[in-house]
Design a protein around this motif. Structure first.
Motif, PDB file in Angstrom:
ATOM      1  N   VAL A 122       0.830  -1.208   0.000  1.00  0.00           N
ATOM      2  CA  VAL A 122       0.000   0.000   0.000  1.00  0.00           C
ATOM      3  C   VAL A 122       0.868   1.263   0.000  1.00  0.00           C
ATOM      4  CG1 VAL A 122      -1.943  -1.135   1.144  1.00  0.00           C
ATOM      5  CG2 VAL A 122      -0.239   0.087   2.529  1.00  0.00           C
ATOM      6  N   PHE A 123       2.182   1.100   0.236  1.00  0.00           N
ATOM      7  CA  PHE A 123       3.093   2.237   0.236  1.00  0.00           C
ATOM      8  C   PHE A 123       3.823   2.339  -1.111  1.00  0.00           C
ATOM      9  CE2 PHE A 123       2.925   1.241   4.865  1.00  0.00           C
ATOM     10  CZ  PHE A 123       2.360   2.436   5.280  1.00  0.00           C
ATOM     11  N   GLY A 124       4.311   3.534  -1.391  1.00  0.00           N
ATOM     12  CA  GLY A 124       4.958   3.787  -2.676  1.00  0.00           C
ATOM     13  C   GLY A 124       6.342   3.181  -2.790  1.00  0.00           C
ATOM     14  N   GLY A 125       7.038   3.036  -1.665  1.00  0.00           N
ATOM     15  CA  GLY A 125       8.346   2.409  -1.691  1.00  0.00           C
ATOM     16  C   GLY A 125       9.491   3.314  -2.070  1.00  0.00           C
ATOM     17  N   ASP A 126       9.273   4.634  -2.034  1.00  0.00           N
ATOM     18  CA  ASP A 126      10.341   5.559  -2.404  1.00  0.00           C
ATOM     19  C   ASP A 126      10.979   6.223  -1.192  1.00  0.00           C
ATOM     20  OD1 ASP A 126       8.119   6.981  -1.712  1.00  0.00           O
ATOM     21  OD2 ASP A 126       8.089   8.258  -3.493  1.00  0.00           O
ATOM     22  N   GLY A 127      10.714   5.707   0.020  1.00  0.00           N
ATOM     23  CA  GLY A 127      11.295   6.266   1.234  1.00  0.00           C
ATOM     24  C   GLY A 127      12.635   5.637   1.554  1.00  0.00           C
ATOM     25  N   ASP A 128      13.214   6.069   2.683  1.00  0.00           N
ATOM     26  CA  ASP A 128      14.495   5.507   3.101  1.00  0.00           C
ATOM     27  C   ASP A 128      14.489   5.179   4.593  1.00  0.00           C
ATOM     28  OD1 ASP A 128      14.462   8.035   4.168  1.00  0.00           O
ATOM     29  OD2 ASP A 128      16.288   8.729   3.155  1.00  0.00           O
ATOM     30  N   ARG A 129      13.285   5.093   5.178  1.00  0.00           N
ATOM     31  CA  ARG A 129      13.136   4.681   6.582  1.00  0.00           C
ATOM     32  C   ARG A 129      11.912   3.789   6.674  1.00  0.00           C
ATOM     33  NH1 ARG A 129       8.572   6.680   8.242  1.00  0.00           N
ATOM     34  NH2 ARG A 129       7.850   8.778   7.695  1.00  0.00           N
ATOM     35  N   PRO A 130      11.847   2.940   7.700  1.00  0.00           N
ATOM     36  CA  PRO A 130      10.682   2.063   7.831  1.00  0.00           C
ATOM     37  C   PRO A 130       9.375   2.854   7.903  1.00  0.00           C
ATOM     38  CG  PRO A 130      12.455   1.289   9.235  1.00  0.00           C
ATOM     39  CD  PRO A 130      12.896   2.628   8.693  1.00  0.00           C
ATOM     40  N   TYR A 131       8.367   2.358   7.220  1.00  0.00           N
ATOM     41  CA  TYR A 131       7.065   3.037   7.190  1.00  0.00           C
ATOM     42  C   TYR A 131       6.329   2.863   8.516  1.00  0.00           C
ATOM     43  CZ  TYR A 131       7.262   3.858   2.151  1.00  0.00           C
ATOM     44  OH  TYR A 131       7.608   4.309   0.895  1.00  0.00           O
ATOM     45  N   GLU A 132       5.747   3.967   8.986  1.00  0.00           N
ATOM     46  CA  GLU A 132       4.885   3.951  10.163  1.00  0.00           C
ATOM     47  C   GLU A 132       3.429   3.824   9.698  1.00  0.00           C
ATOM     48  OE1 GLU A 132       6.028   3.768  13.088  1.00  0.00           O
ATOM     49  OE2 GLU A 132       8.105   4.479  12.879  1.00  0.00           O
ATOM     50  N   PRO A 133       2.532   3.346  10.583  1.00  0.00           N
ATOM     51  CA  PRO A 133       1.138   3.158  10.177  1.00  0.00           C
ATOM     52  C   PRO A 133       0.463   4.404   9.620  1.00  0.00           C
ATOM     53  CG  PRO A 133       1.551   1.996  12.217  1.00  0.00           C
ATOM     54  CD  PRO A 133       2.794   2.789  11.933  1.00  0.00           C
ATOM     55  N   GLY A 134       0.841   5.566  10.116  1.00  0.00           N
ATOM     56  CA  GLY A 134       0.182   6.792   9.676  1.00  0.00           C
ATOM     57  C   GLY A 134       0.782   7.440   8.449  1.00  0.00           C
ATOM     58  N   ASP A 135       1.812   6.860   7.873  1.00  0.00           N
ATOM     59  CA  ASP A 135       2.409   7.434   6.666  1.00  0.00           C
ATOM     60  C   ASP A 135       1.417   7.383   5.498  1.00  0.00           C
ATOM     61  OD1 ASP A 135       4.822   8.127   7.815  1.00  0.00           O
ATOM     62  OD2 ASP A 135       5.791   6.224   7.322  1.00  0.00           O
ATOM     63  N   PRO A 136       1.500   8.346   4.587  1.00  0.00           N
ATOM     64  CA  PRO A 136       0.558   8.374   3.456  1.00  0.00           C
ATOM     65  C   PRO A 136       0.669   7.127   2.586  1.00  0.00           C
ATOM     66  CG  PRO A 136       1.762  10.458   3.637  1.00  0.00           C
ATOM     67  CD  PRO A 136       2.426   9.497   4.568  1.00  0.00           C
ATOM     68  N   LEU A 137      -0.479   6.649   2.129  1.00  0.00           N
ATOM     69  CA  LEU A 137      -0.498   5.513   1.216  1.00  0.00           C
ATOM     70  C   LEU A 137      -0.290   6.006  -0.209  1.00  0.00           C
ATOM     71  CD1 LEU A 137      -3.471   3.368   2.610  1.00  0.00           C
ATOM     72  CD2 LEU A 137      -1.116   3.596   3.444  1.00  0.00           C
ATOM     73  N   ALA A 138       0.476   5.218  -0.970  1.00  0.00           N
ATOM     74  CA  ALA A 138       0.726   5.570  -2.373  1.00  0.00           C
ATOM     75  C   ALA A 138       0.997   4.298  -3.160  1.00  0.00           C
ATOM     76  CB  ALA A 138       1.902   6.540  -2.474  1.00  0.00           C
ATOM     77  N   PRO A 139       0.011   3.413  -3.230  1.00  0.00           N
ATOM     78  CA  PRO A 139       0.238   2.132  -3.910  1.00  0.00           C
ATOM     79  C   PRO A 139       0.580   2.324  -5.384  1.00  0.00           C
ATOM     80  CG  PRO A 139      -2.104   2.469  -3.491  1.00  0.00           C
ATOM     81  CD  PRO A 139      -1.379   3.544  -2.748  1.00  0.00           C
TER      82      PRO A 139
END
Length: 313
Positions: A122-139
């Motif tokens: 459900v996440f975009g995968g362009d970050g560089d830290r572990p995703y938290e539950p409240g991070d924006p979704l960008a599938p």
């Protein structure tokens, strides 16, 4: 799983013949009278059929009331063919979004809490830290979009519902990446595996234990305040790193696994480059953190060898 006061659990697991569903049922057998699991496959309980969903949840609630157990639904049903979903998004949406919406509505009407399993995609995968539950979704894929829609449906339903995201799930039953690597090791001299996608491999038996611990907490009046949680084995690696670990566990030379890029191995559905999920929400809820992915992989091979003593060591 910690012991809660009062009666045991009565758990309905749609998607019960998948690897997670089978592990939930196996764990219930291990726990004895504390947990009773009904784990129908899609042929027995099609979550896209309203009548079947009403009947299954109603039977769960009535049976639990009669036996004095605490009822809960853990939804493991999902359309997980990531690449096929690109051309069959409607079919994926029916299982991954419409199904959870109906489950949540019926659970709400019957007073049964719902735990819905979701994904790192459900996440975009362009970050560089572990995703938290409240991070924006960008599938980025149809699979990810339909799973995100399922989350929205469950959380907006008014039901007592929790979403648990996990990632890179494998287990002793069913098809998965780890078992594919085991098969290819015996058939290929060398193997190229993607080394630029990072995530957390998660052993379905460990995930099952975590989900039942959460279900017990919810039904015993000690539910986490956060309704979105992340549950994976600890640590991170690439598909290449995981493949090499599988070869090593088989006693094969890990150097036979060669790194390649996503561009070298194009697939119909785009994958997130970095989809590690932070376990902070799980720990802060007082739930037992899952062990490292390396320890979990060793436990997986121990399970495989216990089932088949002739399996390679």
């Amino acid at each position: 799983m910690s012991r809660a006061d009062g009666a045991g659990l009565a758990v309905l697991v749609p998607g019960g013949t998948g690897q997670l569903g089978r592990d939930l049922a196996a764990l219930a057998d291990e726990l004895g009278d504390r947990v009773e699991v009904v784990a129908p496959g899609s042929a027995e309980l099609d979550v896209t059929e309203p009548g079947a969903v009403v009947e299954a949840v109603s039977d769960l609630a009535a049976g639990a009331a009669q036996s004095g157990r605490r009822a809960v639904v853990v939804n493991a049903a999902a359309y997980t063919a990531v690449d096929a979903a690109e051309e069959n998004e409607g079919a994926a949406f029916a299982v991954n979004a419409d199904g959870p919406r109906m489950l949540a509505a019926v659970c709400s009407s019957r007073g049964v809490p719902l735990v819905h399993v979701s994904t790192d995609y459900v996440f975009g995968g362009d970050g560089d830290r572990p995703y938290e539950p409240g991070d924006p979704l960008a599938p980025r894929s149809a699979y990810g979009r339909t799973k995100a829609a399922g989350e929205d449906a469950v959380l907006g339903s008014g039901a007592r519902a929790w979403v648990v995201r996990t990632s890179w799930v494998y287990g002793a039953s069913g098809a998965n990446f780890v078992k594919t690597m085991m098969d290819l090791e015996s058939r290929r001299e060398t193997l190229s595996v993607v080394d630029d996608q990072v995530g957390s491999p998660t052993y379905s038996a460990d995930l099952a234990r975590g989900l039942l611990e959460l279900a017990e907490r919810i039904t015993s009046g000690d539910a986490p305040q956060s309704t979105v949680l992340h549950c994976t084995n600890a640590g991170e690696t690439t598909w290449f790193g995981l493949a090499r670990a599988v070869f090593a566990a088989l006693g094969a030379d890990p150097e036979r696994v060669r790194p390649c890029t996503t561009e070298d191995f194009p697939r119909p559905a785009p994958r997130p480059a970095y989809s590690v999920l932070s376990s902070a929400s799980w720990r802060e809820a007082g739930l037992t953190p899952l062990r490292s992915w390396q320890e979990a992989l060793a436990a997986f091979f121990a399970e495989i060898r216990a089932q088949d003593p002739t399996a390679r060591r």
